[in-house]
Structures are given as C-alpha cells and as structure tokens.
Write a protein that holds these residues in place. Structure first.
Motif: not given
Length: 99
Positions: A80-85
């Motif tokens: 998981e990523a807060p923003k992006g990949n």
C-alpha cells in the motif's frame, strides 16, 4: 566408586517443560532474528541495485514476527502507498523478473 540416584519422574517433568516452553521460544527467537537479518539485507540490496532509492523504497521490506504459539514468520513487500505506486508493484519484477 561414585553412585548416583535419581527419580526419573522428576527428569521427565523437566523435559516436558523444556519441550513445551523453551524450545518454542528458542524457535521463535531464531525465526525473528532470521527475518530481521533478511529484511536488512534486502534494504541493502535495494540501495545497491537502484540509483538513489528513496527511503520509502528502502523501507518497503517488512516482516511479521513469529511467536512461541505460531512458529511462522513472514517477509513481504509493502503493498500500500499513501500516494503513487505501492512498492510491491515496482519491486516484485526486480525480484522475480518480468515485464
């Protein structure tokens, strides 16, 4: 001459305690040390493989600890990523090969 006497019931009780408590603790400790060392090596390899990797990439390798009750440890890549990949998306092809 030396003579030794003992009650085997007392020794059997200690062996049972050893098998039930100490051996699972030692196994969990060994597994936890192994997964920690492996994640450190993966971080080091990521640093050497990629040119100027960001800390998010270097810290993407995580592990779940073993316990005496569950002698199983797991190493995984953050998915998981807060923003992006998410790191799993771009690191897995580097590990397993692919497009």
């Amino acid at each position: 001459m030396i003579e030794i006497e003992f009650d085997p019931k007392n020794i059997i009780g200690k062996i049972t305690e050893l098998q039930r408590i100490q051996i699972p603790r030692a196994g969990a400790l060994a597994l936890n040390q192994a997964v920690f060392a492996t994640t450190q090596e993966l971080k080091s390899q990521a640093k050497n493989t990629f040119s100027n990797p960001v800390p998010f990439t270097q810290n993407a390798f995580l592990y779940r600890k073993a316990s005496p009750e569950l002698l199983e440890a797991k190493i995984f890549i953050r998915d998981e990523a807060p923003k992006g990949n998410p790191p799993a998306k771009y690191l897995l092809p580097q590990i397993y090969g692919g497009k």
